[in-house]
Each structure stands twice: as structure tokens, then as C-alpha cells.
Design an enzyme around this catalytic site. Sequence first.
Site, PDB file in Angstrom:
ATOM      1  N   CYS A 138       0.917  -1.120  -0.014  1.00  0.00           N
ATOM      2  CA  CYS A 138       0.079  -0.112  -0.013  1.00  0.00           C
ATOM      3  C   CYS A 138       0.817   1.324  -0.001  1.00  0.00           C
ATOM      4  O   CYS A 138       0.493   2.282  -0.595  1.00  0.00           O
ATOM      5  CB  CYS A 138      -0.949   0.081   1.022  1.00  0.00           C
ATOM      6  N   HIS A 157      -1.431   1.399   7.608  1.00  0.00           N
ATOM      7  CA  HIS A 157      -1.927   1.301   6.254  1.00  0.00           C
ATOM      8  C   HIS A 157      -1.768   2.657   5.621  1.00  0.00           C
ATOM      9  O   HIS A 157      -2.052   3.499   6.235  1.00  0.00           O
ATOM     10  CB  HIS A 157      -3.325   0.681   6.176  1.00  0.00           C
TER      11      HIS A 157
END
Length: 470
Positions: free
Chosen positions: A118, A421
Amino acid sequence: RYVNGHAKKHYEDAQIPLTNHKKTEKQEKVQHTVCMDCSSYSTYCYRCDDFVVNDTKLGLVQKVREHLQNLENSAFTSDRHRKRKLLENSSLNSKLLKVNGSTTALCATGLRNLGNTCFMNAILQSLSNIQQFCCYFKELPAVELRNGKTAGRRTYHTRSQGDNNVSLVEEFRKTLCALWQGSQTAFSPESLFYVVWKIMPNFRGYQQQDAHEFMRYLLDHLHLELQGGFNGVSRSVILQENSSLSASNKCCINGASTVVTAIFGGILQNEVNCLICGTESRKFDPFLDLSLDIPSQFRNKRTKNQENGPMCTLRDCLRSFTDLEELDETELYMCHKCKKKQKSTKKFWIQKLPKVLCLHLKRFHWTAYLRNKVDTYVEFPLRGLDMKCYLLEPENSGPESCLYDLAAVVVHHGSGVGSGHYTAYAAHEGRWFHFNDSTVTLTDEETVVKAKAYILFYVERQAKSGSDKL
């Protein structure tokens, strides 16, 4: 290979403890555990930690590929494809939106997560929405890496020509071309990630990485490769022929100018004054981004609506970066007049602003043995960021040349740099999108301004020409 370490578990289970030093050929073969991607047919070996380029004498890898292709054509799979199409059609309908009364499709394409990638996806989506930068790469001629027997085959052969022929620029170009084509399925940046592994060993493996660190490595390597050129033509020559990136806008870092330095390159003036004799020392440092501290007095302010004390703004961070600062005992300055290290002050001025101003907020810092995150909310403007007061010679700049509008924001969710994330917000043709790996959704300005920014990309506002005013 990518999902929850599933293939890696098979690899670990297949390991045979060899008590005897004499390894038989059979045992040696058992140790090479491989896995194959069922969509792209690329094959990866865990022992070699690399993609499989060659085949066995019996052509076993190719046989597996052919078997998978036959499965795809079977009645069972075609039935599954029909079901998938129904799902895709329903998701397509959900991606329709109304703009000025007419219905249009959501044209943004997501990027698949290849196992904690990510950090890469958020940076790629941000860069893809910086139009001048993105368009330059998309308009480059394709570099054909395939040759001989492999020409015209499927994509798993594209990167199978050995280390010497991997091209970061080419895979970056392909990835940018795949985005914003209106495809409803997410694009897998597997080939790009493979090249990243080859030329940036720091990012090998599937652990979470720092998005800012990745961006710096990516831009630096793109810059170096662009200087080298392909097919005998230096890409810096192509840059010089591009009238929109004139020589006056270039900022050279490590050699010739490229689109990287022409777009992101600025120059800082570093001014150091000796507090004993008053000697002033100046030097100019090129930069591609500015890393800003979040002032300590704001570090407990976590949300926008929290009322304990004043709100931290991007201007506070910029002021902290450019303000006069007394260097501490560990940073004593070697004064040439005093001939020894002395107490001194330091100040930064921006000597030249870039076309795209990249601002990195230092959210991670070391305390004892831990790297903690500063979770403070920092207020930032969506448009009209005025950088004039930080310039060395503001009187030489035009009325609108120091104004910047936000193009993209990278956000880190979670507590630590090695976990959490990354997602990105970016503006495209007047609309804001939220990029969360393979999922792309429309969002609004109110949501964007509430984000706890980690990296901000501001694009220089174009001054209106005389013809525009008429």
C-alpha cells in the site's frame, strides 16, 4: 504468494532438514519450491528469491501454464466467468455517478496490493494525478524489452531478459498508462514491483515500508535512469525539446536535468552564523521535497475538533522549518575564521520554488528504542497556499507564482511506520478520489481536509497570461 503468506507456508512445510552434507540431486530439487500466479502465469522461486525465467528440460513450467489455460477454457470456469461478469456489471453500475445531470462512469483504476505494498500504491496514485509529470511519462516511446523467441508472448516474459534490461522508467510508464483508462478491474503493478526489488534492495520482501522513503528512492532512480536514456537517445534531450519545461525552470541534482528535477526540483539557501565572531556561511542545496517537523507544542492535538489549545497548521510547520534556530552542542559549526567549532545559528530560505511542492510531515520519530508516530492533526489548505514569505527574494516573484493548489495527499493509518496502512486522496479533473489499493471511491473536499496528512503534493498555480485576460 501474496495472500496471508499462503504459498510461503507451503514452502516452509516442504523444507526437508538435511542431516547428511551430501545432497542428492532429488533432494536438491525438492528444496526449490515455486509458486505460480494463476492470472499472469509468472513463476516465483522461494529458494532463489527471484522470478523463474528458465524452464526445465521437459518444459514443466510451460505445461503448467498450458494446463491453467485449458482450465480457463473449461465449462466450469466459463460458468464462473459468467458469474464474475454479473458481479462486475453490478459494481460498474455502482460506480456510475451524476455530473451536471448526466451519468458518467468512474474512470479511476485501483492498484492491487501485492502483500503490504500500500505504501507503493499510495505514492503511484498520487504521482499519477500530477498531470505534467504523469503526461511526460505516458508520452514517452515504449522501450521494447522483449526480443527473439519471447516476442509477442504474454506479459510474464516482459521482464525475463535478465538484470541488465530491467527498466524502472518503462514499468513506471506502463503503470501510469494503465491508470485512468476507465477499466473497472484493479491493475496489478507486479512488473514494476519486480524492478523495484531489483534496483532498490531496501524494498525487497513483503513487510510494510515507509511511503516517503519509497517516493524518494523512486524519484532518485527515475532521475538517474532518465539521464542514461534508451535506444541511444538521452531522455534529458527529449526533456530539452519539451517547450513546457524550459531550461530556466530546471534544477539539476546529480548531473543533467530531467523531468523529475524540472517538476519537483527546488533550491534552498542554508545560512549559518557563528555566534562568536559573526561570520556568515551560505550554501545552496537542491531539494525534491521538504521534510517538516510538527512543532512540539501541538503534539497532543490529535483531531480537528479537539479544543485544547490552538490548532496546528501547515504554516506552523513551514515556519518551524524556516525560522532562525540555534544549533545545539551536538551540531557545533566549524567556523573558518575562528578555526574551531563554535556555537551558531541556522536559517533556511527558499531560493527557488518547484513546480510541484512536495511537503513531508515528520510523523515518525525515535524515542529510546521505539519509532513513535506523531498523530497530530495538521490543518492544510486545499488551494491558495502562499509560499512568498519563505522566499529569499520575494520581490522578484510574480503575484501568483508563489500560490499552490493541492493535488494529492498520502495518509498513514495506524500507529507505527512498520505497520498500519497507506491510502491517498487526489484531485482529477475537478473531482476528489480516495485511493485505497484496489478500491477507488469518489469523495469530497470536506473529507480530504479532515485527513491526517503524511505527504502533501501542491501544484504551482498557473499565472493568467495576457491573452487569457482578454
